[in-house]
Design an enzyme around this catalytic site. Structure first.
Site, mmCIF file in Angstrom:
data_model
loop_
_atom_site.group_PDB
_atom_site.id
_atom_site.type_symbol
_atom_site.label_atom_id
_atom_site.label_comp_id
_atom_site.label_asym_id
_atom_site.label_seq_id
_atom_site.Cartn_x
_atom_site.Cartn_y
_atom_site.Cartn_z
ATOM 1 N N ALA A 26 -1.848 -7.980 -0.363
ATOM 2 C CA ALA A 26 -2.403 -6.387 0.156
ATOM 3 C C ALA A 26 -1.787 -6.702 1.723
ATOM 4 C CB ALA A 26 -3.998 -7.079 0.634
ATOM 5 N N CYS A 27 -1.120 -5.684 2.021
ATOM 6 C CA CYS A 27 -0.371 -5.021 2.919
ATOM 7 C C CYS A 27 -0.704 -3.434 3.225
ATOM 8 C CB CYS A 27 0.275 -5.282 2.706
ATOM 9 S SG CYS A 27 1.063 -6.869 3.571
ATOM 10 N N THR A 28 -0.691 -2.751 4.186
ATOM 11 C CA THR A 28 -0.551 -1.789 4.349
ATOM 12 C C THR A 28 0.073 -1.287 5.961
ATOM 13 O OG1 THR A 28 -3.240 -1.110 3.199
ATOM 14 C CG2 THR A 28 -2.375 0.491 4.775
#
Length: 352
Positions: A26-28
């Site tokens: 997960a990364c944004t």
């Protein structure tokens, strides 16, 4: 009947999004386009374990090479930069003195080319750093890559058997953006100021389809709330354009932090059916106009920043490090530009 059709379609999109996220980390990343040149970029770094991040000041004028053998790219850094490392072997996030930002996020679908003995190439650990060293704007970087193509060569993750699978985003002080991905062994470039949001899955082309669908529904009607990449993309896409567009630096930074926190994964969360989903370790926000690089650790209840305009990027100044400690637990507050300490530069990971 139309409402029922929308509901069915929403369920189908949610199901596809869930299935597509089965192997995600997960990364944004989001870009805020404010008035009077108030451009800010934020990202969350989400990973299952501590990645040993420290902050480094890297001067201009340093000679580097791609670390993949005889066909390695060679260059001299035109711009100084401040980077957040991964394991002190790669620049995972960073900004340069000209106002360019580069972010590496996980993309499970990545398929990289192999060395062909002819085409210039560089290690994936240097992908973001190459952009920060050489370009002031996104357009410059994209033009170079299209006119003078090179290969990005992946390698195993430290302590793991799997290869690094990453895509690169860039943004600049003009509000421009670009996403670079290796799909099927070929480099795909998406270049437009409209590309404000990126998560780590699915490929960016499919993320744009998600954006189009949810724009029709409208974020005030409903938004997906899970920690999966597609859902975080939708929330970030809505909120980054829902917050006020202001020229005030502090208010803009606070608003952008609120968006990236909304798209973060709670620390220590356990998702039994998706154990791969990772907690947010840290967040950065960069004010491209004021050259202020904010850093926030999930382990510490405070935010600090580096003012690039206060830094000396001359070659004689050398590399400097701000040690963040295990899990980035070191406590800092306010402007830390003067707290970096001279150090031998870290060594990028390569095949040599």
């Amino acid at each position: 009947m139309k409402r029922y059709g929308h509901l069915v379609l929403a369920c189908l999109v949610a199901l596809v999004s869930a299935l597509s996220a089965l192997h995600a980390q997960a990364c944004t990343r989001v870009v805020y386009l404010g008035p009077e040149g108030r451009i800010l970029t934020a990202r969350s770094m989400d990973w299952k374990t501590d990645i040993g991040t420290n902050l480094w000041v890297l001067p201009r004028g340093v000679a580097r090479q791609g670390l993949v053998g005889e066909t390695s790219l060679t260059w001299e850094a035109r711009y100084g930069s401040v980077v957040a490392t991964a394991y002190d072997i790669a620049s995972s996030d960073g900004v340069n003195e000209a106002g360019l930002m580069a972010n590496l996020l996980w993309l499970p679908e990545s398929e990289y080319p192999e060395l062909d003995g002819e085409t210039p190439a560089l290690s994936i650990s240097l992908w973001a750093q190459f952009m920060l060293d050489n370009f002031a704007t996104v357009s410059e970087a994209v033009a170079y890559v299209r006119e003078q193509p090179f290969l990005v060569i992946t390698d195993k993750m430290p302590g793991e058997d799997r290869l690094a699978a990453l895509h690169l985003s860039m943004s600049d002080a003009l509000g421009d953006s670009a996403i670079m991905e290796y799909v099927g062994g070929e480099l795909v470039i998406h270049h437009s100021p409209d590309y404000q949001v990126m998560t780590n899955q699915p490929t960016f082309e499919r993320q744009l389809v998600l954006a189009e669908y949810w724009d029709e529904i409208g974020g005030t009607t409903m938004l997906p709330g899970t920690n999966r990449p597609a859902d975080r993309f939708v929330r970030a896409h809505f909120y980054i354009n829902a917050i006020p567009k202001v020229a005030d630096a502090e208010l803009a930074a606070a608003s952008v932090f609120s968006v990236i926190r909304n798209a973060s994964v709670p620390l220590g969360i356990s998702t039994p059916d998706s154990p791969h989903i990772s907690s947010t370790r840290w967040r950065t926000v960069f004010d491209h106009k004021d050259r202020r690089y904010y850093f926030e650790s999930a382990m510490m209840p405070n935010t600090f920043w580096v003012d690039l305009r206060q830094l000396n990027f001359a070659p004689r100044a050398g590399a400097r490090v701000l040690t963040l400690g295990a899990d980035q637990r070191e406590v800092y507050a306010g402007d830390v530009s003067g707290k970096f300490r001279r150090s031998a530069p870290f060594t990028f990971l390569g095949l040599e």
